[in-house]
Design an enzyme around this catalytic site. Structure first.
Site: not given
Ligand code: TNX
Length: 782
Positions: A196, A270, A333
C-alpha cells in the site's frame, strides 16, 4: 458414514428451524450444520487414547494434541488398536461427506470422527471447543465432553479474514498466530494485504528496492487524520517486510491449517511505496516518499510499458510463492488526476478508443488479468475493477456495500462479499466513551452476526456466484498486536458463523452465550478481546419539565448493574434498580458485575445538564432520514455528540433543509445568558459549519423577538474555528465575544432556533459545489 444420519437432518428440518440445545454445554463456534444433544459425557484424561487408521492426518492430530496439552493440560497418547472404551477414533471416510464436512459422535465410552482431510481437521476444532463446557472442569483429573452427534459442513467455500500489514507491520510469528485464530473458527482464506502507500512488505528478488526503500517510512501520523492542523508525525523509522523464506514458512503453516493465502499486490492506486522505490512506474517521474499518513493519493502507477513489465515480474515471483488459485490485484480508490494530465495516458485513451480515464483503468485491469493468466492465476480485485467491464474469470470483492457484488454476480463473475457496513473490523464495536481510537464507523458484534452474504435480489443461478464472505482489518489506527486482537475478537466469531452456518441455524442470543464461554478460552490463550458484549443498554427519557432519567439495561443472566458518580470511587457503588434522575450537570459511570466481579468495561455518560435538557421540543422540519436515529429528543438529552467513537444517534443531519425548532422551557426564565448549538465540521465527509443562524425568544409562544445573546460555537463563515476544517471534534467553545463586558440577560420561555446549512461546498474542499451537510447534536440554554 453419513448415510446413517439424514434422519437427524430430517427431524430438525421438519420440527423447527432452529434446533434447541444448551449453548453453555455445546459452545461450538461456528454453530454446526446439525448438533443433536445427548445425556452423559465422555471423560477426557491422560488415559484417553487416539486411534487412527491413517498416518495422513498425523500433523492435524499432533497439533490438536499439543493444544489440548497446552490449554487443558491433558496428555493424549496414540494407540495402534482400538480399546474397549476411552478412545478417540479418527478415520478417513469421505463417502457422502462433503468437502470440509465431518461427522463427530460422542458418547460416554468413545468419540468417533469421520471426514476428509479438512473435515477431520475441523472436527478436531469442534472437539477442542467442546472441552470448554463449564460444568466439567475437573482440574488435573480431566474433562467431561458432552455427548452429542454432530453432522457438519460449511455454507460457503470462501471464509476469509484480511489483514493490512502495510499501514502497520506485523512479523511472521504474529501472522502465524492470526492464522491459528482463523483455523480455530474454521475460516480458510487469509487475504494478506501486502502493499500500500505506507509500505511494501514482500521481498521481490528482481526489484530489491521495493523492500530496501519501499518497506520503510520516516514517520507516522499521530492521532486521527484531521485532528491536528497541520498534521503531526512521529519521527520513527518504521517498517519491515517478509523475506521469501518467511513467506514460504507461513504458506506451509497455513497449509497445515487448511488455509489458502490470497496475497494482495495493490495497483494502480495505493502504490506510493512502490513508486518511492521505482519512480519510473509513475506518470510524473517523482520523486516520492513512502507515505507517513493515511488516505488516498493522486500519485498512482502509470499504465506504461515499464509498469506492465514490473507487474509481470512481480506476479511471476508471487505466483511461485503462493500455491493458491487467486492473487488480489487491488484496484480500489485510484484517482485519475495524473492520467488526465499525462500525454502518454491520453494517447492510450485515443489509440484504444477508450471513453475516459475510468475506461483506461478497466483496460489496465484487463492487461493485469492476462498477466496473471500467463502464470495460471485468477485475479480478484476490489469492486472498482468491475467499472468499464471486467475480463472473464476475474472475481470481485465487494467492499463499497453490496452493489458491486450484485452486479458482478449478474455478470457471472465470482464474488466475495465484504461490505464496509458489516465486515470492516477497523470500525468501532462499542459506543462507549472509553474505546481506543479507531478509524470511525460503528460495527457491533450483532451487526456482523446479522449479515447474510447472499443478496435476496439475486436469482438462484446468480446466487451460485457468491463464493463467500470476508472481514477486513485495515490497520491505519491499529498499531499494536493487542489492539489487533481487540478489533478481531470476538467479531471473528460472528464472521465465522456468517460464513459457515446455514441461516436457519443462526440465533444471536444462543451465539452470545457461546461467545461468553469462549472468553474463557481466549483468556487461556492470552488474547485481548473486546468486552463490548457486556456494554449496558442505555435509554434516556424526559421527565418533562423536571430533567431527564437514565435507564440502564442488560440481557445478561445473573448480572447486576452497579453505578457511581466519581471516577475510581469504588466505595460508592450503587446497585441499579430504577432509572437515575439527572437534574444537574453530572457524570454517571456504570458497569456489569457478577459475584462482585466487573464483567465488561465501565460505561460513562457525561450529562451537560442545562435549561433546555429534557424540555419539550418540536422540530418544524424533519432531519434527513439517513441521519435521524435519535430524533428531536437527541438535541436536548444532555449528551453532546462525539465522533470517536461515532455515536450516530446523537447527531441529526440536514441536507439543503434548515434545522428549525422550538423549545418550551416550561416557565419564563429571566436570566438567560447563553444559547448554543453544537455542530460538527468534517470537510472530508462533506459536513460543514452552518452558513447562518437565527435565534428568537418569546414569553408567550406567540410574539417572538431576536435574542441578542452570545452563541456557543463559531461559524466558519464568520472566520471561526478553521482548526477543525476536517476535524473530528465537535466545535464548541464558550464565547462571550466581549469577554469582560457585562452579560446581557434575556427573559424567555420559548426559544426558536433556525440554522441554515451551506448550499454549496466552497471551492477547494471535497465535494466542492455540492450541498453541504449540517450535523447538530445538542441545544444548550444557560
Ligand atoms: C478503504 S477498503 C480502503 C482502504 C482503507 C479502508 C479503511 C478498500 C478497498 N480501500 O485503503 O484502509 O478504507 O477502512
Amino acid at each position: 458414514m453419513r448415510k446413517l444420519f439424514p434422519l437427524f437432518i430430517f427431524v430438525f428440518c421438519s420440527t423447527s428451524l432452529f434446533a434447541q440445545y444448551d449453548a453453555d454445554r455445546y459452545p461450538v463456534i461456528p454453530r454446526p450444520y446439525t448438533l443433536l444433544p445427548f445425556n452423559g459425557e465422555f471423560s477426557l484424561s491422560n488415559s484417553t487414547v487416539i486411534v487412527t487408521d491413517n498416518k495422513f492426518y498425523r500433523n492435524e492430530i499432533d497439533a490438536f494434541r499439543d493444544e489440548v496439552k497446552n490449554i487443558y493440560g491433558v496428555d493424549l497418547k496414540y494407540s495402534n488398536k482400538k480399546v474397549s472404551s476411552g478412545f478417540i477414533y479418527i478415520s478417513e471416510d469421505s463417502t457422502d461427506i462433503p468437502d470440509e464436512g465431518y461427522d463427530l459422535f460422542i458418547n460416554r465410552n468413545e468419540i468417533n470422527i469421520y471426514g476428509g482431510h479438512a473435515g477431520i481437521f475441523y472436527a478436531l476444532q469442534s472437539l477442542f471447543q467442546l472441552i470448554l463446557n463449564p460444568n466439567t472442569d475437573l482440574g488435573p483429573v480431566g474433562y467431561h465432553i458432552p455427548s452429542c452427534s454432530i453432522v457438519d459442513q460449511p455454507r460457503f467455500p470462501w471464509r476469509g479474514m484480511h489483514l493490512d500489514v502495510s499501514r502497520h507491520f506485523y512479523d511472521k510469528e504474529k501472522i502465524k498466530e492470526y492464522l491459528r485464530w482463523m483455523a480455530m473458527y474454521k475460516l480458510n482464506v487469509f487475504h494478506w494485504h501486502l502493499t500500500d502507500d505506507q509500505g511494501w512488505r514482500i521481498e521481490i528478488k528482481k526489484y530489491p528496492e521495493l523492500t530496501s526503500v519501499g518497506a520503510w517510512r520516516s514517520g507516522t501520523l499521530i492521532g486521527h487524520e484531521g485532528a491536528n492542523d497541520p498534521p503531526q508525525y512521529d519521527t520513527l523509522h518504521y517498517g519491515g517486510f517478509y523475506t521469501q523464506d518467511d513467506i514460504r514458512e507461513i504458506v506451509k503453516y497455513a497449509q497445515s491449517l487448511h488455509i489458502t493465502i490470497v496475497p494482495e499486490i495493490e495497483m494502480p492506486g495505493h502504490s506510493l511505496a512502490a513508486l518511492a522505490a521505482y519512480p519510473e512506474l509513475s506518470c510524473t517521474g517523482g520523486p516520492f516518499e513512502v507515505s507517513k499518513t493515511w488516505g488516498v493519493f493522486d500519485d498512482v502507477m502509470c499504465p506504461n510499458e515499464k509498469t506492465f513489465e514490473f507487474i509481470d515480474e512481480v506476479v511471476k515471483e508471487v505466483s511461485e510463492l503462493f500455491p493458491g488459485q487467486y492473487i488480489h490485484i487491488g484496484g480500489d480508490e485510484c484517482p485519475k488526476a495524473r492520467w488526465k494530465a499525462d500525454p502518454y495516458c491520453q494517447k492510450l485513451i485515443a489509440d484504444n478508443k477508450l471513453k475516459d480515464e475510468n475506461e483506461l483503468q478497466s483496460w489496465f485491469t484487463k492487461k493485469v488479468v492476462a498477466i496473471l493468466q500467463k502464470y495460471h492465476k485468477n485475479a480478484i480485485g476490489w469492486d472498482e475493477i468491475l467499472e468499464g467491464g471486467l475480463a472473464d474469470g476475474a472475481a470481485v470483492m465487494s467492499w463499497r456495500g453490496e452493489d458491486g457484488g450484485i452486479a458482478a454476480a449478474k455478470a457471472k463473475h465470482n464474488v466475495v462479499m465484504s461490505p464496509g457496513g458489516w465486515c470492516y473490523f477497523d470500525h468501532y464495536q462499542s459506543q462507549n466513551n472509553n474505546e481506543p481510537l479507531a478509524i470511525g464507523g460503528y460495527l457491533p458484534l450483532d451487526k456482523v452476526y446479522s449479515y447474510d452474504p447472499v443478496p435476496a435480489s439475486l436469482n438462484a443461478d446468480e446466487k451460485k456466484y457468491i463464493m463467500g464472505v470476508q472481514a477486513n482489518v485495515w490497520t491505519e489506527y491499529i498499531g499494536t498486536w493487542p489492539y489487533v486482537q481487540y478489533m478481531v475478537f470476538p467479531r471473528i466469531c460472528a464472521l465465522a458463523e456468517v460464513a459457515w452456518t446455514i441461516p436457519q441455524e443462526k440465533n444471536y442470543s444462543h451465539f452470545e452465550e457461546r461467545v461468553i464461554q469462549h472468553f474463557h478460552l481466549l483468556d487461556k490463550l492470552n488474547i485481548n478481546y473486546a468486552k463490548s458484549i457486556f456494554d449496558l443498554q442505555a435509554k434516556i427519557t424526559s421527565n418533562s419539565f423536571s430533567g431527564i432519567s437514565l435507564g440502564l439495561n442488560t440481557n445478561k443472566k445473573n448480572a447486576k448493574i452497579m453505578y457511581w458518580f466519581n471516577e475510581g470511587d469504588s466505595a460508592r457503588h450503587y446497585v441499579y434498580d430504577f432509572p437515575i434522575t439527572i437534574n444537574k450537570p453530572l457524570t454517571v459511570h456504570a458497569a456489569l458485575f457478577i459475584d462482585g466481579k466487573q464483567l465488561g468495561n465501565e460505561n460513562t455518560w457525561v450529562f451537560n445538564y442545562n435549561l433546555a435538557t429534557g424540555k419539550p421540543i418540536s422540530l418544524r422540519k424533519p432531519p434527513n432520514k439517513s441521519y435521524n436515529t435519535g430524533g428531536a429528543f437527541s438535541l436536548i438529552d444532555g449528551i453532546e455528540g462525539q465522533t470517536n467513537p461515532w455515536r450516530g444517534n446523537e447527531w441529526l443531519g440536514f441536507l439543503k433543509d434548515t434545522l428549525d425548532l422550538i423549545i418550551d422551557l416550561g416557565k419564563t426564565e429571566d436570566s438567560i445568558s447563553e444559547i448554543g448549538f453544537d455542530y460538527l465540521v468534517d470537510h472530508g465527509s462533506w459536513i460543514h459549519a452552518p452558513v447562518k443562524y437565527q435565534i428568537e425568544i418569546s414569553t408567550d409562544g406567540k410574539n417572538y423577538s431576536p435574542a441578542n445573546l452570545p452563541l456557543w460555537g463559531h461559524l466558519e463563515s464568520e472566520g471561526g474555528d478553521k482548526q477543525n476544517t476536517h476535524g473530528w471534534s465537535n466545535v464548541i467553545t464558550v464565547v462571550d465575544p466581549n469577554d469582560n463586558n457585562e452579560m446581557n440577560y434575556a427573559k424567555a420561555r420559548f426559544i426558536h432556533i433556525i440554522v441554515y446549512p451551506q448550499l454549496k461546498i466552497p471551492p477547494g474542499n471535497p465535494g466542492e459545489g455540492m450541498a453541504a451537510w449540517l450535523f447538530v447534536s445538542e441545544i444548550e440554554v444557560h
